[in-house]
Design a protein around this motif. Structure first.
Motif, PDB file in Angstrom:
ATOM      1  N   ARG A 284       0.817  -1.205   0.000  1.00 46.39           N
ATOM      2  CA  ARG A 284       0.000   0.000   0.000  1.00 46.39           C
ATOM      3  C   ARG A 284       0.859   1.266   0.000  1.00 46.39           C
ATOM      4  N   GLU A 285       2.036   1.162   0.596  1.00 44.19           N
ATOM      5  CA  GLU A 285       2.924   2.319   0.699  1.00 44.19           C
ATOM      6  C   GLU A 285       4.345   1.803   0.870  1.00 44.19           C
ATOM      7  N   TRP A 286       5.297   2.439   0.180  1.00 49.00           N
ATOM      8  CA  TRP A 286       6.694   2.005   0.341  1.00 49.00           C
ATOM      9  C   TRP A 286       7.609   3.224   0.196  1.00 49.00           C
ATOM     10  N   ARG A 287       7.738   3.947   1.272  1.00 50.72           N
ATOM     11  CA  ARG A 287       8.631   5.108   1.319  1.00 50.72           C
ATOM     12  C   ARG A 287       9.416   5.019   2.619  1.00 50.72           C
ATOM     13  N   ARG A 288      10.681   4.634   2.490  1.00 52.22           N
ATOM     14  CA  ARG A 288      11.462   4.352   3.693  1.00 52.22           C
ATOM     15  C   ARG A 288      11.657   5.579   4.572  1.00 52.22           C
ATOM     16  N   ALA A 289      11.585   6.762   4.001  1.00 44.80           N
ATOM     17  CA  ALA A 289      11.745   7.967   4.810  1.00 44.80           C
ATOM     18  C   ALA A 289      10.502   8.274   5.633  1.00 44.80           C
ATOM     19  N   THR A 290       9.348   7.775   5.196  1.00 45.38           N
ATOM     20  CA  THR A 290       8.098   8.112   5.886  1.00 45.38           C
ATOM     21  C   THR A 290       7.364   6.882   6.412  1.00 45.38           C
TER      22      THR A 290
END
Length: 267
Positions: free
Chosen positions: A91-97
């Motif tokens: 669903r989401e893949w942003r390591r910073a967030t």
């Protein structure tokens, strides 16, 4: 309502080690590539067995994977193939967030949906997990749902607090479950103790719901002693397993853990 409290003593964990290893695991996953429907480790590395990309771009929102197991075939070639279906969607893949995934499992006995979201994965912040499960052939009494929340900064703060400090206003780890007959809430809070260990307080509260509350209250009245015994036994077993793992040898550094993870995925 019934309330059960218990305290266990466990080996403490170093925060820097934990966060370095979490980053190593994410680096390993990020280094994988999609080749057709197969997932390969690194550039031209071995294929990861048991997982196929069904839809979307690898590790991008909307990517969907099917998870299978060859365990039955490896154990007995005559065994019938499993009809369990496990599908994981990014669903989401942003390591910073944040990283968020959804897992659905379907079988003859169980249908389950689990969602998980980890904030600031490179320095793990809060992990939120939700679940729903039911027996496809059962009635309302064979359904349950719930949520779990782990606030990792709050956990580390409680685990390193000065002696005599007030406990945190909210437990760093809380799990809530809901059933037709009642609700349950489990909280877990660590505090430092002599010898570099953690004393972990575990509290379980159970209460009935709406019109079924008298039935649940009667069941709790007669079942408090075995339930208390099972609760404490479960907490003690979990603590013993934790201590056993941490005492089994020196903890691997991030590099060793990444190498071991690569071997495990390839096998």
């Amino acid at each position: 309502m019934a309330r059960f409290d218990h305290t266990v003593t466990v080996t403490s964990l170093d925060r820097d080690w934990f966060e370095e290893c979490a980053k190593a695991v994410l680096d390993t996953v990020d280094s994988s590539r999609a080749r057709g429907g197969d997932i390969v480790l690194g550039d031209g590395g071995p294929t990861v067995p048991g997982i196929r990309l069904l839809k979307g771009r690898h590790l991008r929102p909307g990517a969907r994977y099917e998870i299978t197991s060859d365990a039955d075939e490896a154990t007995d070639a005559r065994a019938a193939p499993s009809d369990d279906l496990i599908v994981v969607t990014v669903r989401e893949w942003r390591r910073a967030t944040a990283i968020a995934v959804e897992q659905r499992m379907e079988s003859a006995e169980l249908t389950a949906r689990l969602t998980a979201r980890l904030r600031t994965p490179d320095r793990p912040g809060a992990l939120d997990v939700g679940f729903r499960m039911r027996n496809p052939g059962g009635g309302p009494l064979q359904r349950a749902s719930g949520r779990a929340g782990l606030d990792l900064p709050a956990w580390w703060a409680a685990a390193t607090a000065r002696p005599g400090s007030l406990p945190p206003a909210r437990a760093p780890l809380a799990v809530r479950a809901k059933h037709r007959l009642g609700r349950a809430r489990l909280t877990v809070t660590p505090r430092p103790a002599a010898g570099g260990v953690w004393e972990v307080g575990v509290t379980l509260t159970v209460r009935g719901r709406s019109l079924l509350r008298p039935v649940a209250a009667l069941a709790l009245f007669f079942g408090q002693v075995p339930l208390r015994r099972a609760f404490r036994s479960g907490a003690d077993r979990a603590a013993a397993r934790w201590n056993e793992v941490l005492a089994s040898g020196p903890l691997p550094d991030a590099g060793d853990l990444r190498a071991e993870l690569l071997r495990a995925l390839a096998d």
